[in-house]
Design an enzyme around this catalytic site. Structure first.
Site, mmCIF file in Angstrom:
data_model
loop_
_atom_site.group_PDB
_atom_site.id
_atom_site.type_symbol
_atom_site.label_atom_id
_atom_site.label_comp_id
_atom_site.label_asym_id
_atom_site.label_seq_id
_atom_site.Cartn_x
_atom_site.Cartn_y
_atom_site.Cartn_z
ATOM 1 N N GLY A 1 0.808 -1.214 0.000
ATOM 2 C CA GLY A 1 0.000 0.000 0.000
ATOM 3 C C GLY A 1 0.839 1.260 0.000
ATOM 4 C CG ASP A 2 0.233 3.999 2.199
ATOM 5 O OD1 ASP A 2 -0.914 4.325 1.853
ATOM 6 O OD2 ASP A 2 0.518 3.636 3.354
ATOM 7 C CD GLU A 3 1.551 0.100 -3.156
ATOM 8 O OE1 GLU A 3 0.559 0.853 -3.177
ATOM 9 O OE2 GLU A 3 1.492 -1.087 -2.779
ATOM 10 N N GLY A 4 1.674 5.220 -4.148
ATOM 11 C CA GLY A 4 1.483 6.394 -5.014
ATOM 12 C C GLY A 4 0.418 6.141 -6.077
ATOM 13 C CE LYS A 5 -3.110 1.901 -3.703
ATOM 14 N NZ LYS A 5 -1.992 1.913 -2.736
ATOM 15 C CG ASN B 1 -9.105 0.037 3.919
ATOM 16 O OD1 ASN B 1 -9.760 0.561 3.025
ATOM 17 N ND2 ASN B 1 -8.804 -1.240 3.919
ATOM 18 C CB ALA B 2 -7.886 3.573 0.375
ATOM 19 N N GLY B 3 -5.951 5.773 1.636
ATOM 20 C CA GLY B 3 -5.697 7.213 1.640
ATOM 21 C C GLY B 3 -4.868 7.495 0.404
ATOM 22 C CG HIS B 4 -5.745 6.251 -2.982
ATOM 23 N ND1 HIS B 4 -6.427 5.517 -3.912
ATOM 24 C CD2 HIS B 4 -5.269 5.345 -2.085
ATOM 25 C CE1 HIS B 4 -6.360 4.227 -3.592
ATOM 26 N NE2 HIS B 4 -5.683 4.107 -2.474
ATOM 27 C CB THR C 1 -7.184 1.768 8.883
ATOM 28 O OG1 THR C 1 -8.333 1.042 8.424
ATOM 29 C CG2 THR C 1 -6.027 1.552 7.918
ATOM 30 C CD GLN D 1 -6.987 -1.283 0.975
ATOM 31 O OE1 GLN D 1 -7.761 -1.907 0.285
ATOM 32 N NE2 GLN D 1 -7.279 -0.078 1.425
ATOM 33 C CB THR E 1 -6.814 -5.143 3.758
ATOM 34 O OG1 THR E 1 -8.033 -4.451 4.082
ATOM 35 C CG2 THR E 1 -6.733 -5.424 2.263
ATOM 36 C CB SER F 1 6.556 8.881 -9.930
ATOM 37 O OG SER F 1 6.127 9.967 -9.155
HETATM 38 P P1 GDP Z 1 -1.484 5.610 -2.351
HETATM 39 O O1 GDP Z 1 -2.227 5.155 -1.157
HETATM 40 O O2 GDP Z 1 -0.858 4.483 -3.104
HETATM 41 O O3 GDP Z 1 -2.281 6.508 -3.257
HETATM 42 O O4 GDP Z 1 -0.253 6.475 -1.799
HETATM 43 P P2 GDP Z 1 -0.316 7.588 -0.612
HETATM 44 O O5 GDP Z 1 -0.982 8.800 -1.133
HETATM 45 O O6 GDP Z 1 -0.858 6.985 0.632
HETATM 46 O O7 GDP Z 1 1.230 7.825 -0.355
HETATM 47 C C1 GDP Z 1 2.096 8.218 -1.351
HETATM 48 C C2 GDP Z 1 2.734 9.540 -0.921
HETATM 49 O O8 GDP Z 1 3.852 9.804 -1.743
HETATM 50 C C3 GDP Z 1 1.828 10.760 -1.082
HETATM 51 O O9 GDP Z 1 2.140 11.691 -0.085
HETATM 52 C C4 GDP Z 1 2.185 11.287 -2.466
HETATM 53 O O10 GDP Z 1 1.927 12.681 -2.611
HETATM 54 C C5 GDP Z 1 3.661 11.010 -2.485
HETATM 55 N N1 GDP Z 1 4.253 10.742 -3.799
HETATM 56 C C6 GDP Z 1 3.728 10.051 -4.857
HETATM 57 N N2 GDP Z 1 4.655 9.901 -5.839
HETATM 58 C C7 GDP Z 1 5.784 10.507 -5.398
HETATM 59 C C8 GDP Z 1 7.091 10.657 -5.935
HETATM 60 O O11 GDP Z 1 7.420 10.201 -7.027
HETATM 61 N N3 GDP Z 1 8.004 11.335 -5.164
HETATM 62 C C9 GDP Z 1 7.699 11.842 -3.941
HETATM 63 N N4 GDP Z 1 8.644 12.477 -3.268
HETATM 64 N N5 GDP Z 1 6.477 11.716 -3.405
HETATM 65 C C10 GDP Z 1 5.532 11.039 -4.112
HETATM 66 P P1 IMO Z 2 -3.844 2.629 0.410
HETATM 67 O O1 IMO Z 2 -4.980 2.380 -0.554
HETATM 68 C C1 IMO Z 2 -1.309 0.966 3.533
HETATM 69 C C2 IMO Z 2 -3.166 -1.999 6.196
HETATM 70 C C3 IMO Z 2 -3.327 -1.618 7.649
HETATM 71 C C4 IMO Z 2 -3.170 -2.978 8.283
HETATM 72 C C5 IMO Z 2 -3.893 -3.908 7.308
HETATM 73 C C6 IMO Z 2 -5.336 -4.219 7.659
HETATM 74 O O2 IMO Z 2 -3.745 4.028 0.883
HETATM 75 O O3 IMO Z 2 -2.580 2.065 -0.128
HETATM 76 P P2 IMO Z 2 -7.580 -2.785 7.526
HETATM 77 O O4 IMO Z 2 -7.975 -1.516 8.180
HETATM 78 O O5 IMO Z 2 -7.626 -2.762 6.039
HETATM 79 O O6 IMO Z 2 -8.321 -3.986 8.068
HETATM 80 O O7 IMO Z 2 -6.032 -3.013 7.958
HETATM 81 O O8 IMO Z 2 -3.848 -3.227 6.053
HETATM 82 N N1 IMO Z 2 -3.765 -1.041 5.218
HETATM 83 C C7 IMO Z 2 -3.055 -0.210 4.462
HETATM 84 N N2 IMO Z 2 -1.729 0.053 4.439
HETATM 85 N N3 IMO Z 2 -2.137 1.572 2.659
HETATM 86 C C8 IMO Z 2 -3.467 1.305 2.648
HETATM 87 O O9 IMO Z 2 -4.293 1.785 1.716
HETATM 88 C C9 IMO Z 2 -3.981 0.414 3.612
HETATM 89 N N4 IMO Z 2 -5.219 -0.047 3.900
HETATM 90 C C10 IMO Z 2 -5.069 -0.947 4.871
HETATM 91 O O10 IMO Z 2 -2.333 -0.712 8.054
HETATM 92 O O11 IMO Z 2 -1.823 -3.357 8.298
HETATM 93 MG MG MG Z 3 -2.304 5.470 0.907
#
Ligand code: GDP
Ligand code: IMO
Ligand code: MG
Length: 433
Positions: A12-16, A38-41, A130, A225, A240, A414
């Protein structure tokens, strides 16, 4: 014409969110198909940051239809707050831009209470969820006692279903978890209070997308995720509760797999994880801190510090296979700008064995140690570059090694959170046309 799925290739949190925002330009419909808030994009446009939890990350583009597919679980309060937040910023001027499938299961107050209380009771064995009620909502969906979005718009049906399910929930809350019971009247009042505002969003993902595709539209599917958090293929039980891999897009939106043209996995140039569970390349040292600070690795949903570690090719290969990735988008490459050398894990050591495949067995995975290859850093600010070809040779070598190790092309690099900090190598929407 192409229909493209975006999935997280790690935990998760890869920058989707950023990648979906960019690809939305080439699509007419953007669809969330699983997970919930649970997601935060995160999307950054100019200096303005928007964090989306439920609404597809295409919503900042006018005229693009954003659909919440049947596979999602939805907290109506969070959904309405997100709508209000977007409207305040001048987005979502037309409500017909947003649609929610009637079969979406609702996150109810007791789901959130059970999620939080169960975690507390588990102590050291907690998952690190979460706390948004995701697991308990999917449990009820599969247990055939869920309440759906369409039910909320029929007050008598909503009341009947709640009346049927609540005694069991309250028994569990009180007798097992030692919590207070939920009041039926209070839930009815709160949820039916949301209903009229939600009515205009009711639709059906499957039929809408079928018509759109037949009319020649491009559809973009937005995973939440990551593959390693998948209920079947992830690091169970530290996962999840939904199908986060590409196949989830078909069940979560009601489409056949033959309609999917490309699957792009998003991977950071290193790895992060929030919550508990195995993480072979985790760095519990100064380097881990350095990555956390440089990448600003704090959760977009809960604000928790993210665990950090080196890129794990064994895990990435798992994501390539389980999703059938046709491309990888590498994000946050700029975060490594100041490092003299960068490490990459290419295999695991487990006792005497060298493993090149990600182990399914938790007891094996938790005892794996990474085997690293060290590559030279580039010690250059790459965030200002405007084309892939301008990247330092060390970055290009790193990218080409990742392609060789995974057998999957890197289609995008990116180099910053903003739209223009993106170096596209090939475009999945135009590839086949
Ligand atoms: P998601 O859940 O996969 O959409 O990712 P998140 O938004 O939770 O976390 C990714 C974080 O990295 C965010 O704060 C983005 O603004 C940031 N981000 C995305 N791509 C890049 C990148 O190439 N470089 C940097 N420095 N930040 C990035
Ligand atoms: P995005 O879409 C990172 C993780 C939680 C926990 C596990 C189970 O922003 O990438 P849950 O509340 O889903 O039952 O929690 O999954 N988790 C994430 N980690 N990014 C997310 O979403 C996540 N959504 C759930 O931290 O380990
Ligand atoms: Mg996220």
């Amino acid at each position: 014409m192409a229909n493209v799925i975006i999935v997280g290739a790690q935990w998760g949190d890869e920058g989707k969110g950023k990648v979906v925002d960019i690809y939305t330009e080439y699509a007419q419909e953007v669809v969330r198909f699983q997970g919930g808030n649970n997601a935060g994009h995160t999307l950054v446009v100019g200096d303005e940051k928007t964090v989306l939890h439920l609404i597809p990350s295409g919503i900042l583009h006018e005229g693009k239809r954003c659909i919440i597919g049947n596979g999602v679980v939805l907290d109506p309060k969070v959904f309405l707050e997100e709508i209000d937040g977007l409207k305040k910023k001048g987005y979502l001027k037309d409500d017909s831009q947003l649609m929610v499938d009637g079969a979406v299961n609702l996150i109810m107050p007791y789901h959130k209470m059970i999620d939080v209380a169960r975690e507390q009771k588990s102590g050291a064995k907690k998952i690190g969820t979460t706390g948004r009620g995701i697991g308990p909502t999917y449990e009820d969906k599969v247990g055939r006692r869920g309440i759906r979005f369409a039910d909320l718009l029929k007050p008598e049906t909503f009341k009947r279903k709640l009346h049927e399910v609540l005694p069991e929930k309250n028994f569990f809350l009180e007798q097992f978890l030692g919590e207070k019971p939920c009041s039926e009247e209070a839930i009815v009042e709160e949820y039916l209070g949301y209903a009229e505002r939600l009515r205009c969003y009711l639709g059906r993902a499957s039929t809408t997308l079928d018509k759109a595709i037949k009319a020649g539209h491009n559809v973009l599917f937005e995973g939440a995720q990551g593959s390693l958090l998948d209920i079947d293929h992830g690091t169970y039980p530290y996962v999840t509760s939904s199908s986060t891999i590409a196949a989830g897009a078909c069940t979560g939106a009601g489409l056949g797999p033959h309609l999917i043209d490309e699957v792009i996995g998003i991977s950071k140039a290193y790895v992060t994880r929030v919550g508990e569970g195995p993480f072979p390349t985790e760095l519990n040292d100064e380097m881990g801190e350095t990555l956390r600070a440089a990448g600003n690795e704090f959760g977009a949903t809960t604000g928790r510090p993210r665990r950090t570690g080196w890129l794990d090719i064994v895990a990435l290969r798992e994501a390539v296979r389980t999703n059938g990735l046709t491309g990888i988008a590498l994000t946050k490459m700029d975060v490594l700008n100041d490092l003299e050398t960068v490490k990459v894990c290419t295999a695991y050591r487990y006792g005497e064995q060298l493993l090149e495949e990600f182990p399914q067995d938790y007891d094996v995975l938790k005892d794996c140690t990474p085997v690293y290859e060290e590559i030279p850093g580039w010690l250059t600010d790459i965030s200002t570059l405007s084309s892939y070809e301008e990247l330092p040779v060390q970055v290009i070598d790193y990218v080409e090694k990742i392609e060789a190790w995974t057998g999957c092309p890197v289609v995008m690099v990116s180099v910053g959170p903003r739209r223009n900090e993106t170096l596209m190598r090939s475009n999945p929407f135009t590839k086949k046309s």
